[in-house]
Design a protein around this motif. Structure first.
Motif, PDB file in Angstrom:
ATOM      1  N   HIS A  78       9.646   2.537  -6.385  1.00 46.30           N
ATOM      2  CA  HIS A  78       8.511   1.952  -5.668  1.00 46.30           C
ATOM      3  C   HIS A  78       7.708   1.021  -6.571  1.00 46.30           C
ATOM      4  N   TYR A 102       0.827  -1.206   0.000  1.00 47.58           N
ATOM      5  CA  TYR A 102       0.000   0.000   0.000  1.00 47.58           C
ATOM      6  C   TYR A 102       0.866   1.262   0.000  1.00 47.58           C
ATOM      7  N   GLN A 103       1.906   1.261   0.796  1.00 49.89           N
ATOM      8  CA  GLN A 103       2.805   2.412   0.833  1.00 49.89           C
ATOM      9  C   GLN A 103       3.541   2.553  -0.495  1.00 49.89           C
ATOM     10  N   ASN A 154      10.754  12.731  -9.052  1.00 46.27           N
ATOM     11  CA  ASN A 154       9.484  12.014  -9.011  1.00 46.27           C
ATOM     12  C   ASN A 154       9.511  10.760  -9.872  1.00 46.27           C
ATOM     13  N   SER A 185       2.607   1.483  -3.384  1.00 44.48           N
ATOM     14  CA  SER A 185       1.653   1.876  -4.430  1.00 44.48           C
ATOM     15  C   SER A 185       1.352   3.367  -4.384  1.00 44.48           C
ATOM     16  N   SER A 186       1.148   3.885  -3.188  1.00 40.55           N
ATOM     17  CA  SER A 186       0.833   5.309  -3.087  1.00 40.55           C
ATOM     18  C   SER A 186       2.030   6.167  -3.503  1.00 40.55           C
ATOM     19  N   LEU A 187       3.239   5.758  -3.137  1.00 39.88           N
ATOM     20  CA  LEU A 187       4.419   6.527  -3.534  1.00 39.88           C
ATOM     21  C   LEU A 187       4.694   6.397  -5.028  1.00 39.88           C
ATOM     22  N   CYS A 188       4.407   5.243  -5.599  1.00 41.52           N
ATOM     23  CA  CYS A 188       4.557   5.063  -7.046  1.00 41.52           C
ATOM     24  C   CYS A 188       3.556   5.947  -7.790  1.00 41.52           C
ATOM     25  N   ALA A 189       2.322   5.976  -7.321  1.00 45.79           N
ATOM     26  CA  ALA A 189       1.304   6.818  -7.959  1.00 45.79           C
ATOM     27  C   ALA A 189       1.647   8.297  -7.810  1.00 45.79           C
ATOM     28  N   THR A 190       2.082   8.689  -6.622  1.00 44.51           N
ATOM     29  CA  THR A 190       2.467  10.082  -6.396  1.00 44.51           C
ATOM     30  C   THR A 190       3.615  10.483  -7.312  1.00 44.51           C
TER      31      THR A 190
END
Length: 133
Positions: free
Chosen positions: A111, A71-72, A104, A74-79
């Motif tokens: 990630h 989950y972490q 970025n 995924s969120s950092l990859c999306a960000t």
């Protein structure tokens, strides 16, 4: 609302991160570190730490795939993906915007690779059921 605006007004447009007397004397004593007290320099450095730490863990093997939080990651990859795109839209382009995009992109890549490592590890843990006929 005006009270809140008045309270936050002293922080608006201020690029200094630490302005107390201890920080001021520290940065006067060590002027080469004074650039860290500026948000435009400190923020990208903190963002790079979100990429450098996982990259070093991947290269050194200290973070095993079973310890990766999907989950972490995924969120950092999306960000990282979203902000890489938006960094390319900034006009005019300069070194700062290119470094923002690079930072970025590195965050999204490392990630994303951690997500791949975790899913590959999870698939290797599945034990196939033998068909007895």
């Amino acid at each position: 609302m005006n009270a809140l605006r008045g309270l936050l007004n002293k922080y608006t447009g201020n690029q200094i991160v630490f302005s107390n007397k201890y920080a001021t004397t520290f940065f006067e004593k060590f002027p080469k570190l004074a650039f860290l007290n500026n948000v435009t320099n400190l923020a990208p450095m903190m963002k790079w730490s979100l990429s450098i730490v996982p990259i070093t863990q991947i290269l050194s093997g200290t973070k095993l795939p079973e310890n990766i939080d999907v989950y972490q990651a995924s969120s950092l990859c999306a960000t990282g993906s979203i902000w890489t795109y938006y960094a390319t839209l900034i006009s005019p382009q300069n070194t700062g915007t290119r470094m923002l995009a690079a930072c970025n992109a590195a965050m999204a890549a490392c990630h994303g690779y951690n997500i791949y490592r975790r899913t590959k590890w999870e698939k290797s843990q599945i034990i196939p059921i033998e068909n007895k006929n």
